[in-house]
Motif scaffolding. Sequence first.
Motif, mmCIF file in Angstrom:
data_model
loop_
_atom_site.group_PDB
_atom_site.id
_atom_site.type_symbol
_atom_site.label_atom_id
_atom_site.label_comp_id
_atom_site.label_asym_id
_atom_site.label_seq_id
_atom_site.Cartn_x
_atom_site.Cartn_y
_atom_site.Cartn_z
ATOM 1 N N ARG A 1 -8.354 -2.127 21.029
ATOM 2 C CA ARG A 1 -8.726 -0.796 20.521
ATOM 3 C C ARG A 1 -9.817 -0.157 21.371
ATOM 4 N N ALA A 2 -10.703 -0.990 21.927
ATOM 5 C CA ALA A 2 -11.786 -0.454 22.752
ATOM 6 C C ALA A 2 -11.300 -0.047 24.136
ATOM 7 N N LEU A 3 -10.312 -0.750 24.668
ATOM 8 C CA LEU A 3 -9.896 -0.534 26.052
ATOM 9 C C LEU A 3 -8.662 0.345 26.199
ATOM 10 N N LEU A 4 -7.837 0.414 25.147
ATOM 11 C CA LEU A 4 -6.559 1.103 25.252
ATOM 12 C C LEU A 4 -6.505 2.302 24.320
ATOM 13 N N PRO A 5 -5.661 3.286 24.631
ATOM 14 C CA PRO A 5 -5.540 4.460 23.750
ATOM 15 C C PRO A 5 -4.915 4.092 22.412
ATOM 16 N N PRO A 6 -5.258 4.813 21.343
ATOM 17 C CA PRO A 6 -4.715 4.511 20.013
ATOM 18 C C PRO A 6 -3.190 4.522 19.965
ATOM 19 N N ALA A 7 -2.548 5.297 20.840
ATOM 20 C CA ALA A 7 -1.087 5.361 20.828
ATOM 21 C C ALA A 7 -0.457 4.013 21.158
ATOM 22 N N LEU A 8 -1.186 3.138 21.854
ATOM 23 C CA LEU A 8 -0.650 1.834 22.219
ATOM 24 C C LEU A 8 -0.991 0.740 21.218
ATOM 25 N N THR A 9 -1.966 0.972 20.373
ATOM 26 C CA THR A 9 -2.406 -0.070 19.446
ATOM 27 C C THR A 9 -2.190 0.271 17.980
ATOM 28 N N GLY A 10 -1.945 1.552 17.680
ATOM 29 C CA GLY A 10 -1.905 1.991 16.290
ATOM 30 C C GLY A 10 -0.843 1.321 15.447
ATOM 31 N N ARG A 11 0.286 0.936 16.058
ATOM 32 C CA ARG A 11 1.382 0.359 15.269
ATOM 33 C C ARG A 11 1.393 -1.168 15.283
ATOM 34 N N LEU A 12 0.407 -1.792 15.929
ATOM 35 C CA LEU A 12 0.408 -3.246 16.080
ATOM 36 C C LEU A 12 -0.341 -3.979 14.973
ATOM 37 N N GLY A 13 -1.058 -3.245 14.136
ATOM 38 C CA GLY A 13 -1.833 -3.876 13.070
ATOM 39 C C GLY A 13 -0.991 -4.160 11.837
ATOM 40 N N TRP A 14 -1.688 -4.269 10.698
ATOM 41 C CA TRP A 14 -1.020 -4.668 9.459
ATOM 42 C C TRP A 14 -0.993 -3.570 8.393
ATOM 43 N N HIS A 15 -2.059 -2.829 8.227
ATOM 44 C CA HIS A 15 -2.258 -2.089 6.979
ATOM 45 C C HIS A 15 -1.922 -0.602 7.065
ATOM 46 N N ALA A 16 -2.056 0.020 8.210
ATOM 47 C CA ALA A 16 -1.784 1.456 8.310
ATOM 48 C C ALA A 16 -0.299 1.731 8.062
ATOM 49 N N PRO A 17 0.007 2.868 7.453
ATOM 50 C CA PRO A 17 1.415 3.156 7.108
ATOM 51 C C PRO A 17 2.356 3.164 8.303
ATOM 52 N N GLU A 18 1.850 3.506 9.497
ATOM 53 C CA GLU A 18 2.730 3.621 10.657
ATOM 54 C C GLU A 18 2.971 2.300 11.378
ATOM 55 N N THR A 19 2.333 1.213 10.949
ATOM 56 C CA THR A 19 2.495 -0.058 11.654
ATOM 57 C C THR A 19 3.917 -0.580 11.521
ATOM 58 N N PHE A 20 4.308 -1.409 12.484
ATOM 59 C CA PHE A 20 5.639 -2.022 12.427
ATOM 60 C C PHE A 20 5.807 -2.848 11.158
ATOM 61 N N TYR A 21 4.741 -3.522 10.745
ATOM 62 C CA TYR A 21 4.835 -4.366 9.549
ATOM 63 C C TYR A 21 5.124 -3.530 8.308
ATOM 64 N N GLN A 22 4.381 -2.446 8.116
ATOM 65 C CA GLN A 22 4.598 -1.599 6.945
ATOM 66 C C GLN A 22 5.940 -0.868 7.024
#
Length: 272
Positions: free
Chosen positions: A105-126
């Motif tokens: 998250r510190a080194l890369l733009p949010p567009a590359l990391t936003g869907r890799l987590g767990w809880h946000a609605p746009e993540t692959f998991y959700q």
Amino acid sequence: AALARPSYVYLLYAVAATLLLLVALRPRTGLPFRLLHGPVVLAAGLAVLAPWMVRNWIQFGDSALTAGYGAFTLAQRLAYNAMTWPEWAAAWLFWFPDVGDDLARALLPPALTGRLGWHAPETFYQTGLGAFMTETRAAAGSAEQHLGYLIRTHLLGDPVKHVAVTLVLAWRGLFAGKWLGVVALLLAWPVVAEMWRRQRLAPLLALGLPLAFMVALHAFVSVSIPRYNTPLIALFCFVIAFAAASLWQRLREPSSGTVRPGTATGGSGGHS
């Protein structure tokens, strides 16, 4: 293990098939004895699983270890195949244990990391739990046809992408014990080399290959989180302990140039 997590029943099948293949390569052993290896392993597994299978047959009329999770689990996994190749590259850092997500998250733009987590609605998991699950079930026509539809359309439909995403999900699932796994992976090559030198590689493979099979299987059909692969901790502990013991042994050994007390260094009687 299969009684705690049913996916381990596939390890039973894999071990039985592997043993049958290995003993088939030993022509000096009698054929009937060789052919018994696989069935004996399966029979031993069945003996352990039988009480639970009987219980399920009495309660539900079905002896399967579990039911209803196949399409549900695979849909969650297949949602990850929608990641772009830049997201795939970012995931290797993001899913590094403990500090990886913060670094990404510190080194890369949010567009590359936003869907890799767990809880946000746009993540692959959700997405796999929600929209993707709903859409594919509707497209399949029924819950009973859902699993077959997922396999035909989304797994076999793009096998290259599925295998590539499986690799990075295996990376995520590999770090049982977090930093314990990191240290063990750093030590893996010198330990393998030393075990090879001592002609003791076969026992290490007997411990490690079944666990590697499960890491790959979990990454292929599920969201692959480290707790699925908790048995890896046994392998990691062995690798670290073996490396520490080997280092300690080398530190205690005298250097090759040290002369032992009472040993002559010259003349006809000297030897070491």
